[in-house]
Write an enzyme that holds these catalytic residues in place. Structure first.
Site, PDB file in Angstrom:
ATOM      1  N   THR A   1      -1.088   5.766 -38.530  1.00  0.00           N
ATOM      2  CA  THR A   1      -1.249   5.623 -37.082  1.00  0.00           C
ATOM      3  C   THR A   1      -0.147   4.768 -36.470  1.00  0.00           C
ATOM      4  O   THR A   1       0.291   5.004 -35.347  1.00  0.00           O
ATOM      5  CB  THR A   1      -2.632   5.007 -36.764  1.00  0.00           C
ATOM      6  OG1 THR A   1      -3.651   5.879 -37.258  1.00  0.00           O
ATOM      7  CG2 THR A   1      -2.826   4.832 -35.265  1.00  0.00           C
TER       8      THR A   1
ATOM      9  N   SER B   1      -2.682   8.317 -43.810  1.00  0.00           N
ATOM     10  CA  SER B   1      -3.131   7.730 -45.078  1.00  0.00           C
ATOM     11  C   SER B   1      -4.304   8.484 -45.691  1.00  0.00           C
ATOM     12  O   SER B   1      -4.610   8.297 -46.872  1.00  0.00           O
ATOM     13  CB  SER B   1      -3.480   6.250 -44.900  1.00  0.00           C
ATOM     14  OG  SER B   1      -4.658   6.085 -44.141  1.00  0.00           O
TER      15      SER B   1
END
Length: 343
Positions: free
Chosen positions: A38, A76
């Protein structure tokens, strides 16, 4: 690997302090390894490349001379054990080649940051700080937290008193131990918590301050040597629930994994189906680690099923990491209880 960009030849960019007018020779040196997440994402555009992410925070130059390497570019949730190996080996190579380096920062998405951080906590062979950092808000939205988090992570990595504290996670000005940190919220910037143990310290505006040290073994005190390992053993997680018949454990037994982690109820209590599956795995000489689904409190006492290992206060996803790392050396099967008590 689908939707994952792994940079084969690592992109390297040196950013000096010339913009700020400071002498780069006198600045601490920090390497930043970028992996995506992010912190590098944008709402309607491709993720920022590693060097672009760092150049967006010129205040870094007030604290360090920065070298940037892009290891991967992915969310991730798509991080794999192969990427763990890549990051761990690269960190050890960088430290071994540069005794003047103050520390290393790894940018990473928060979904699996704690697993990557804990893996590195077990395999990095240097007492200099390794700091994982990410964000809860994309890089192009109002009040993005990535730039501030990255700045604080670099500050932590430059400090002499950050050494020998294991791998750390820095978000929202808070410094957490890789072993103890949990992601606890899907939205809030204060997402990471250490439950029973508490945070290590804070990156305050005037200083980086620590209140405690990690109590378990880590980094230079770890017995694990993985730089020559090409892959990690297969270790699945089976989840217990009311009415569980143990079927997923029995299915995994057929695949003969290196080990199995079972996430049980509080205190390691389990359904009869889970118990049946665990006994079958133990009978098949498959190591089984029992973890609790409850975030707080350790599993006390001795295992209710002979031949199993208690994860104590490690959650299932971190117990899996430790079991994978431990089983890279088959001789560790005989000492898993000791390993889980020490790490």
């Amino acid at each position: 690997m689908k939707n994952i960009t792994i940079v084969g030849t690592v992109l390297s960019l040196v950013i000096t302090s010339s913009i700020s007018g400071q002498d780069p020779v006198k600045q601490p040196q920090v390497t930043i390894l970028t992996t995506g997440g992010t912190i590098a994402s944008r709402s309607e555009a491709p993720s920022l490349e590693g060097h672009a992410l760092i150049q967006a925070v010129p205040q870094l130059l007030d604290y360090a001379t920065v070298n940037v390497e892009e290891i991967a570019r992915t969310g991730s949730s798509r991080i794999t054990p192969e990427i763990w190996l890549l990051i761990g080996k690269r960190i050890n190579e960088i430290f071994a080649s540069d005794p003047n380096l103050s520390g290393i920062v790894v940018t990473h998405g928060t979904d699996t940051m704690e697993e990557t951080a804990y893996y590195l906590n077990l395999v990095v062979k240097d007492d200099r700080p390794v700091v994982l950092v990410g964000s809860m808000r994309s890089a192009d939205i109002i009040s993005a937290d990535g730039p501030s988090n990255l700045l604080q992570a670099v500050r932590v990595a430059t400090k002499q008193h950050s050494k020998n504290r294991g791998v750390m996670i820095v978000l929202n000005d808070e410094i957490n131990s890789a072993r103890d940190a949990w992601k606890t919220d899907n939205q809030r910037v204060q997402t990471f918590s250490a439950m029973d143990r508490g945070i290590l310290g804070y990156a305050d505006p005037d200083t980086v301050i620590f209140y405690r040290n990690p109590s378990q073994l880590h980094t230079v005190h770890s017995i694990f040597e993985l730089d020559g390992i090409e892959s990690l053993p297969e270790v699945p997680i089976a989840i217990d629930y009311p009415g569980f018949d143990g079927s997923t454990i029995f299915q995994w037994i057929k695949r003969n994994p290196a080990g199995i982690v079972v996430q049980t109820f509080a205190g390691g209590r389990m359904s009869s189906g889970a118990a049946d599956g665990i006994r079958a795995a133990v009978a098949g000489n498959i190591p089984v680690v029992i973890a609790s689904r409850v975030p707080g409190g350790r599993i006390p006492g001795t295992p209710s099923i002979e031949g199993t290992v208690l994860a104590r206060d490690l959650p299932a996803h971190k117990a899996r990491v430790l079991l994978m790392v431990a089983l890279t050396d088959p001789s560790n099967k005989e000492t898993l209880t000791t390993i889980f008590n020490k790490y």
